[in-house]
Design a protein around this motif. Structure first.
Motif, short mmCIF file in Angstrom:
data_model
loop_
_atom_site.label_atom_id
_atom_site.label_comp_id
_atom_site.label_asym_id
_atom_site.label_seq_id
_atom_site.Cartn_x
_atom_site.Cartn_y
_atom_site.Cartn_z
N LYS A 34 0.83 -1.22 0.00
CA LYS A 34 0.00 0.00 0.00
C LYS A 34 0.86 1.26 0.00
N GLY A 35 2.17 1.09 -0.16
CA GLY A 35 3.05 2.24 -0.29
C GLY A 35 3.21 3.08 0.97
N VAL A 36 3.35 2.42 2.12
CA VAL A 36 3.58 3.20 3.35
C VAL A 36 5.07 3.46 3.57
N TYR A 37 5.90 2.73 2.86
CA TYR A 37 7.37 2.95 2.83
C TYR A 37 8.10 2.67 4.14
N GLN A 38 7.48 1.90 5.03
CA GLN A 38 8.19 1.51 6.26
C GLN A 38 9.42 0.69 5.91
N CYS A 39 9.27 -0.19 4.93
CA CYS A 39 10.40 -1.04 4.52
C CYS A 39 11.57 -0.18 4.05
N TYR A 40 11.25 0.80 3.26
CA TYR A 40 12.27 1.72 2.74
C TYR A 40 12.97 2.45 3.89
N MET A 41 12.20 2.81 4.91
CA MET A 41 12.77 3.59 6.02
C MET A 41 13.64 2.74 6.94
N VAL A 42 13.30 1.47 7.09
CA VAL A 42 14.06 0.66 8.06
C VAL A 42 15.20 -0.13 7.44
N CYS A 43 15.19 -0.36 6.17
CA CYS A 43 16.23 -1.22 5.58
C CYS A 43 17.62 -0.56 5.75
N PRO A 44 18.53 -1.25 6.42
CA PRO A 44 19.84 -0.65 6.68
C PRO A 44 20.76 -0.63 5.47
N VAL A 45 20.39 -1.34 4.40
CA VAL A 45 21.30 -1.41 3.26
C VAL A 45 20.69 -0.91 1.94
N GLY A 46 19.50 -0.29 2.04
CA GLY A 46 18.93 0.38 0.87
C GLY A 46 18.42 -0.55 -0.22
N CYS A 71 12.28 -5.21 7.49
CA CYS A 71 11.19 -4.85 6.59
C CYS A 71 9.99 -5.78 6.78
N VAL A 72 10.27 -7.05 7.03
CA VAL A 72 9.19 -8.03 7.24
C VAL A 72 8.37 -7.63 8.47
N LEU A 73 9.09 -7.28 9.54
CA LEU A 73 8.42 -6.92 10.79
C LEU A 73 7.64 -5.61 10.66
N GLN A 74 8.13 -4.68 9.87
CA GLN A 74 7.52 -3.36 9.80
C GLN A 74 6.37 -3.27 8.80
N CYS A 75 6.31 -4.16 7.84
CA CYS A 75 5.26 -4.05 6.82
C CYS A 75 3.88 -4.35 7.42
N ILE A 80 5.75 -8.65 2.64
CA ILE A 80 7.14 -9.11 2.53
C ILE A 80 7.35 -10.33 3.41
N GLU A 81 8.03 -11.31 2.84
CA GLU A 81 8.40 -12.52 3.60
C GLU A 81 9.88 -12.78 3.39
N LEU A 82 10.48 -13.44 4.36
CA LEU A 82 11.86 -13.92 4.24
C LEU A 82 11.78 -15.43 4.35
#
Ligand code: SF4
Ligand code: SF4
Length: 83
Positions: A34-46, A71-75, A80-82
């Protein structure tokens, strides 16, 4: 020099964890995003880039992913799955 058994078992345990993490891959379902961008904000390696016109993210640079799971936890959409 005698090796410390605690150190050796810890090293073996960490090696197993590192090998397990190495095998995990990101599975991203853009349909759920849904484009909340939490994954983008938390990913330490971009690994994520916002696609703002579409309100989605793009997963790129998978070789950079260190399988931290942030990112999995924040979405909030379980997009997102690992595994
Ligand atoms: S956190 Fe989830 S819903 Fe939000 S942009 Fe990332 S994948 Fe999409
Ligand atoms: S698991 Fe960690 S390193 Fe990999 S994409 Fe998600 S936040 Fe980034």
């Amino acid at each position: 020099m005698r090796k410390n058994p605690t150190f050796l078992s810890s090293l073996m345990e960490n090696k197993e964890i590192a090998q397990m993490l190495w095998q995990l891959q990101i599975r991203f379902d853009p349909e759920k995003c849904k484009g909340v961008y939490q994954c983008y904000m938390v990913c330490p390696v971009g690994c994520w880039t916002p696609d703002r016109p579409r309100r989605k993210v793009i997963f790129h640079n998978p070789e950079k992913c260190i399988a931290c799971g942030a990112c999995v936890l924040q979405c909030p959409e379980d997009a997102i799955e690992l595994r």
